[in-house]
Each structure stands twice: as C-alpha cells, then as structure tokens.
Design an enzyme around this catalytic site. Sequence first.
Site, short mmCIF file in Angstrom:
data_model
loop_
_atom_site.label_atom_id
_atom_site.label_comp_id
_atom_site.label_asym_id
_atom_site.label_seq_id
_atom_site.Cartn_x
_atom_site.Cartn_y
_atom_site.Cartn_z
N CYS A 212 37.11 44.23 42.52
CA CYS A 212 36.99 42.95 43.23
C CYS A 212 35.52 42.75 43.54
O CYS A 212 35.03 43.22 44.57
CB CYS A 212 37.84 42.96 44.50
SG CYS A 212 37.71 41.42 45.45
N GLN A 228 39.72 47.89 52.15
CA GLN A 228 40.64 48.87 51.59
C GLN A 228 39.89 49.94 50.79
O GLN A 228 40.19 51.14 50.89
CB GLN A 228 41.68 48.20 50.69
CG GLN A 228 42.78 47.47 51.46
CD GLN A 228 43.89 47.01 50.54
OE1 GLN A 228 43.65 46.57 49.42
NE2 GLN A 228 45.12 47.08 51.00
N THR A 272 47.64 31.79 46.64
CA THR A 272 47.21 32.64 45.52
C THR A 272 48.17 32.57 44.34
O THR A 272 47.74 32.42 43.18
CB THR A 272 47.12 34.11 45.99
OG1 THR A 272 46.30 34.17 47.15
CG2 THR A 272 46.53 34.98 44.92
N ASP A 284 50.77 38.29 38.82
CA ASP A 284 49.92 39.47 38.73
C ASP A 284 49.90 39.91 37.26
O ASP A 284 50.93 40.26 36.70
CB ASP A 284 50.47 40.59 39.62
CG ASP A 284 49.46 41.71 39.86
OD1 ASP A 284 48.57 41.89 39.01
OD2 ASP A 284 49.59 42.41 40.88
N ARG A 286 47.95 42.45 36.10
CA ARG A 286 47.37 43.78 35.97
C ARG A 286 48.30 44.76 35.27
O ARG A 286 49.52 44.59 35.28
CB ARG A 286 47.01 44.33 37.36
CG ARG A 286 45.86 43.61 38.03
CD ARG A 286 45.62 44.09 39.43
NE ARG A 286 46.69 43.69 40.33
CZ ARG A 286 46.71 43.95 41.63
NH1 ARG A 286 45.73 44.63 42.18
NH2 ARG A 286 47.72 43.53 42.38
N THR A 307 48.76 52.80 49.36
CA THR A 307 49.05 51.44 48.87
C THR A 307 50.03 50.74 49.79
O THR A 307 50.80 51.39 50.50
CB THR A 307 49.64 51.50 47.44
OG1 THR A 307 49.79 50.15 46.95
CG2 THR A 307 50.99 52.18 47.41
#
Length: 352
Positions: A212, A228, A272, A284, A286, A307
Amino acid sequence: MSLIPTLPETISRARTDLRVGLPVALDGHLTAAVETLTPARLADLRGLGRVVLAITDRRAETLKARAYDGDLARVRVPADADVAWLRAVADPADDLRVPMKGPLFTDRDGDTAAHRAAIALAKSAQLLPAVVLVQAEPPPGLTVLPAGATLAQLAAEAALLPVAAARLPLAAAERSRLHILRPEDGGAEHYAVEIGDPPRNAPVLARLHSACFTGDVLGSLKCDCGPQLHAALTAMGQAGAGVLLYLNQEGRGIGLANKMRAYDLQSQGFDTVEANHRLGFEDDERDFRLGAAMLRRMGFRAVRLMTNNPRKVAMMQAHGIEVVDRVPLVVGVNPWNERYLAVKRDKSGHLL
C-alpha cells in the site's frame, strides 16, 4: 527447445504489449486494451473487421448493459465511436457527469474464450478490464496466445524462486533479514521480512501484508495499512521472531493507478466495494496463495496469523499452512477511514 518462450513467458510478454498499446492475438482475434489504445490502432483494427468491446459483468451492471455471457458483456461498438467513446465506457470517472453511454447493445451466443482471456490479461497487467477485439489473423510480430491455456495459466498458482537475501536491521527489530522472491511468470517480486531466527518446526508469528504505497509510504489516513504494517513488525520484534510477507498486490490487486481511480470514485460518494465494481473489478482481486507459497519455500508449515480477514486464514489452511491461532490486528482507526473500515467489516467480512 529452451530458446522458445514458454506459455508463462509469452503471457508476460503479452502483458507488456497491452500496457504499451500493442494488440495481442488470441484464438483468431486481435485484442487491445482500451486504456492504452490509440486512434491509429483503432482505425487499423476497424479495417480488419467488426470491433467488439468486452467488459466485465461488474462494469456492465453499472452501465445497464446486458451481460449475456455471465461474467462479461460483448458490447457492439458503433461505427462512429472513437477512442474517447471507448474510454468513457471503460472508465467510470465521468459516469456521474455524463451518465448516458448508450443504449449499449451486446452480443449473445458464440465462443467467448478469447474475450474472457483478453479481460484476464488486462487485469493481470493492472489495466482497466476493458478490451476491444476483432476477428482477424495476426500480422507478423504480434504475440500469439491460446485463449484456454492462457486462462488456465493466469488462474494457476505462480511458482516463486528465491533471488536474494540479506541482513537488514530495522527500527522494530535489529536482527532481521529481507528475502526477495520472484515469480516464474515474470510478475512483480514479493518480499519476506524474517525477524530473529524463527524455528521451522514451530508455528511462527506471521502476517500477509499487501503493498500500500499510499498508506505504508505516505502515511495516508484513508486506510489502516501503514499502522498495521508497523504494528505487526513491532509485535514480531517484541516476540523476538516472526515473518512478514509483503505482497506486491497494491489496491486489493488492481494496481496503484486503478486504486487512485477507485479513490476518485469514493470522493463521489461510492464505498470501496462499489468503486471496484464500477471499475469492472471484483471486491478483492488479490491472490493470497502467494503467501502460502512463500512460507512453504522458507520452510514454515504452521503460523500464528496476524489478520482480521478470515479469507486469509481459509486460504492458508487450504494450501498447506496450518493456522494455529488468529491474532487480531485492529489499529490505525481515525475519522478519515471509519467508513472504509465499516465496509471491510460489513461487506468483506473482516473481524473488526
């Protein structure tokens, strides 16, 4: 013969072609990414046959176009449509200012393997998932791919090879080592930060952290990524051991440019998930299998996973990594990201 490119290598070449605006050949079709298409190349494609615009069902839903093919729609491109028209259909930046793009007429029936592979290639190149296709034989010099095998390869787990590693003292832990791993398919490299000397025969404190740039580097307040990252490293330093996997999957896998497009949509009032859908992506994009592959490559078989995302836990366990404990990581809450975190909780199932 080893001098002939393999399928993964040819796919890597095709990604670059699409990013610079070159067409790619897929099962008797020429395809080009709308985002990088030039007027001259559109004119040349038109000279070969009827142009079709393929978009995902997510984008089609936004545009009220019928997606007869399930996960994609084949939009008939009007004869007078130019590159600006194509980009207006592909890019939602002006959806609210110029809401009428149609009516859009879409094709049904027929083989869609080339269209599906073309969209998958555009996504893997971190371009907008919108491509034009024309049925035609490829001229010499273009990259040629089989659609079905390309789709299978893009969906497969990438093999990771270690490239380099070195000691790297960190503020959070002076006894640290940075490992660089490179996918065989020519994709972005991924990193593993190994803190201390964690034994391979015991569960290791671990985190899968997606890159990020805005949060990790610039300190953006729109997300909780930077806090995080540093909280995880600090916890591992205090514990004396741990592994942080830094996956180059910016913006939930859509890339920094598309993430900025999503941020612009968020400034228009979309959350989002809604922003990703308007761009044509899933919630998502990923691939967390990379994390399991990296841990296996480093010799780990069990983790205490830091997580808030149950999907990461399920993925790890499905790919040979035992998760003996989920360690919550709720940090970085501020007035700028309260809505973002609420969406992660309510729509993405994060445990916040």
